[in-house]
Design a protein around this motif. Structure first.
Motif: not given
Length: 361
Positions: A96-99, A197-204, A226-232
């Motif tokens: 998970y990024t800051s944006s 090319l980027t994914p459309i659906g699986p956004k945070a 353990g699939m996702l790190t950095g989640l606030p």
């Protein structure tokens, strides 16, 4: 002496060749989990060869490493039944990024299955699309797999297809249409932004909700696995409203979410419809760019003789609503992904436009 050395070299080369051949034959077949980091990803000929699912393939019973997910508001595709999954390589995680963007690791495979409900209320698989983050160049690649009539497997299919179907919509109404399986270039038109090319659906923001029948937020589940790190804290993560949920979201929020998922992949800066100046992202705050009293720049005959994309309080004279309510080539919007009018989506957008204060003369 030279002859002996030369002979030794020949023997060594032959021996090395034999070892190399046998070594290759003894290696396990490359699977989605063993993609070499420096080797370009190679799409397999059949869906079954990836090992994503166990048992009868069309039952879509995923293996432990393949995780099913849902979107708060999905793209409409002819009332298709969609099953979405994501595969992550062993030990890899989504960041998970800051944006708020999800950074998927190399060799991620996003799996999207399309089916329809026939008049016997049976689920019939049509196609499966794969979006792969190639470890060799860090770029996303796309491929489509077309299911056979026996529903036992799906075969790599690049050129697109037209499939006559008779299906039931969400209310059990019958529709007969020719389902459009896209070619790989069609996929790229929707998925490309600024030539990437980027994914459309699986956004945070699209995953930030609790699936019906479950108790935990989907993003929180990914983090717990353990699939996702950095989640606030989830209160700090943007959320795209569920367009069907009138209890928790306003009419405007639901309509805007619907337009975001069904239109904004093209109608955004860097998208395929960038030149129109009509930007339909959920976060768009400029009323003119959203289409209010905006004169179209490229609609042509598709405008139906009307002057503005959205006329507040008047859906009947709004080009946006007119094009959503059409299946005619050159008029219908979106241009791809559907051959049937989504009556519920059209009603939602019409209600939103009607709710706007009319412009004073």
């Amino acid at each position: 002496m030279r002859k002996i050395v030369a002979l030794a070299i020949v023997i060594f080369m032959v021996t090395a060749s034999v070892v190399s051949i046998h070594g290759c034959n003894n290696q396990p077949q490359q699977t989605a989990n063993t993609v070499a980091a420096n080797r370009a990803f190679q799409f397999k000929e059949k869906l079954s060869e990836y090992g994503f699912f166990t048992g009868q393939l069309n039952a879509l019973q995923s293996t432990q490493q393949v995780v099913k997910y849902e979107l708060s508001t999905p793209l409409f595709t002819d009332y298709a039944v969609k099953d979405r999954f994501v595969f992550l390589p062993t030990g890899a995680t989504v960041k998970y990024t800051s944006s708020g963007v999800l950074d998927f690791p190399d060799s991620t495979i996003i799996i999207k299955n399309f089916a329809y409900t026939n008049t016997a209320h049976q689920k019939i698989m049509i196609e499966t699309r794969l979006l792969v983050k190639d470890p060799s160049d860090k770029k996303w690649k796309v491929m489509d797999y077309l299911w056979n009539a026996a529903q036992t497997d799906a075969v790599k299919h690049i050129t697109g297809a037209r499939i006559p179907v008779t299906l039931l919509d969400d209310d059990g109404n019958e529709h007969t249409t020719t389902y459009q399986v896209p070619n790989t270039n069609d996929c790229k038109r929707c998925h490309i932004n600024n030539e990437t090319l980027t994914p459309i659906g699986p956004k945070a923001r699209n995953l930030n909700y609790t699936i019906q029948g479950q108790t935990d937020n989907q993003l929180a589940q990914w983090a717990a696995k353990g699939m996702l790190t950095g989640l606030p804290d989830l209160s700090k993560v943007e959320q795209l409203p569920n367009w069907k949920d009138g209890q928790h979201f306003t009419l405007e929020q639901r309509a805007r979410a619907y337009l975001d998922m069904n239109c904004a992949y093209c109608h955004t800066k860097g998208g395929d419809a960038y030149n129109t100046g009509l930007f339909l992202e959920y976060q768009q705050t400029d009323a003119h760019q959203l289409g209010l009293m905006k004169v179209p720049v490229s609609a042509g005959g598709g405008a139906g003789g009307m002057n503005y994309d959205i006329v507040p309080g008047d859906a009947a004279h709004s080009i946006l609503a007119y094009r959503m309510n059409s299946t005619e080539t050159g008029t219908a919007m979106p241009e791809l992904a559907r051959t049937i009018i989504h009556k519920e989506g059209v009603q939602l957008v019409n209600d939103w436009i009607h709710s706007m204060p009319k412009k004073k003369n």
